[in-house]
Design a protein around this motif. Structure first.
Motif, PDB file in Angstrom:
ATOM      1  N   ALA A  61       0.827  -1.213   0.000  1.00  0.00           N
ATOM      2  CA  ALA A  61       0.000   0.000   0.000  1.00  0.00           C
ATOM      3  C   ALA A  61       0.858   1.259   0.000  1.00  0.00           C
ATOM      4  N   LEU A  62       2.091   1.162   0.507  1.00  0.00           N
ATOM      5  CA  LEU A  62       2.995   2.311   0.547  1.00  0.00           C
ATOM      6  C   LEU A  62       3.783   2.467  -0.755  1.00  0.00           C
ATOM      7  N   LEU A  63       3.515   1.559  -1.712  1.00  0.00           N
ATOM      8  CA  LEU A  63       4.234   1.571  -2.988  1.00  0.00           C
ATOM      9  C   LEU A  63       3.331   1.883  -4.172  1.00  0.00           C
ATOM     10  N   ALA A  64       2.069   2.165  -3.911  1.00  0.00           N
ATOM     11  CA  ALA A  64       1.104   2.424  -4.977  1.00  0.00           C
ATOM     12  C   ALA A  64       1.517   3.643  -5.798  1.00  0.00           C
ATOM     13  N   PRO A  65       1.142   3.674  -7.070  1.00  0.00           N
ATOM     14  CA  PRO A  65       1.484   4.818  -7.929  1.00  0.00           C
ATOM     15  C   PRO A  65       0.983   6.155  -7.382  1.00  0.00           C
ATOM     16  N   THR A  66      -0.063   6.149  -6.558  1.00  0.00           N
ATOM     17  CA  THR A  66      -0.611   7.389  -5.997  1.00  0.00           C
ATOM     18  C   THR A  66       0.171   7.882  -4.783  1.00  0.00           C
ATOM     19  N   CYS A  67       1.134   7.117  -4.289  1.00  0.00           N
ATOM     20  CA  CYS A  67       1.895   7.494  -3.096  1.00  0.00           C
ATOM     21  C   CYS A  67       3.057   8.411  -3.461  1.00  0.00           C
ATOM     22  N   THR A  68       3.073   9.587  -2.895  1.00  0.00           N
ATOM     23  CA  THR A  68       4.099  10.589  -3.181  1.00  0.00           C
ATOM     24  C   THR A  68       5.504  10.068  -2.898  1.00  0.00           C
ATOM     25  N   TYR A  69       5.682   9.349  -1.793  1.00  0.00           N
ATOM     26  CA  TYR A  69       7.015   8.912  -1.372  1.00  0.00           C
ATOM     27  C   TYR A  69       7.269   7.433  -1.657  1.00  0.00           C
ATOM     28  N   ARG A  70       6.631   6.884  -2.690  1.00  0.00           N
ATOM     29  CA  ARG A  70       6.735   5.437  -2.938  1.00  0.00           C
ATOM     30  C   ARG A  70       8.170   4.973  -3.168  1.00  0.00           C
TER      31      ARG A  70
END
Length: 134
Positions: free
Chosen positions: A112-121
């Protein structure tokens, strides 16, 4: 102006503690933030900021000795950012609270922390790999 920041990885049973910035639940990240200037005029140490930010944003208490540096690197402003792995945390009641308007706090699968929508992925990915959580 150089920005110095920190974040904390809190693992539990295959999940990672994540926060949303504001109320955007598509942009999950690790709890953390900028180092503060203390009343004495000195800048907080990275470990001090990590302990403070984790407690403010999630209600999770950790001591500096429980923080293991996982990823260190430059910020776009020429400052520095350090991500820590926290071991042996404990929760203050109520569990998983955040300051008003900080966003949501939730146990998430690491993906979930690697999704394309995550700013800091990208930094999340590097830190989670170094902590052997991916």
């Amino acid at each position: 102006m150089r920005v110095y920041g920190t974040a904390v990885i809190v693992p539990m049973r295959g999940c990672i503690l994540g926060i949303s910035r504001g109320h955007d639940t598509g942009d999950w990240t690790l709890p953390g933030g900028k180092l503060d200037v203390l009343p004495s005029g000195r800048l907080e140490r990275f470990e001090e900021a990590a302990v403070r930010e984790l407690r403010e944003e999630t209600g999770v208490v950790v001591h500096e000795e429980q923080l293991e540096p996982t990823l260190r690197g430059p910020t776009r402003s020429g400052g520095e950012h350090v991500i820590y792995l926290a071991r042996g945390c404990f929760w203050l009641p109520p569990v998983l609270i955040s300051e008003p308007f900080e966003g949501y706090v939730k146990w998430l699968p690491p993906s979930a922390l690697l999704a394309p929508t995550c700013t800091y992925r990208d930094s999340n990915r590097r830190a989670l790999r170094r902590a052997e959580l991916l």
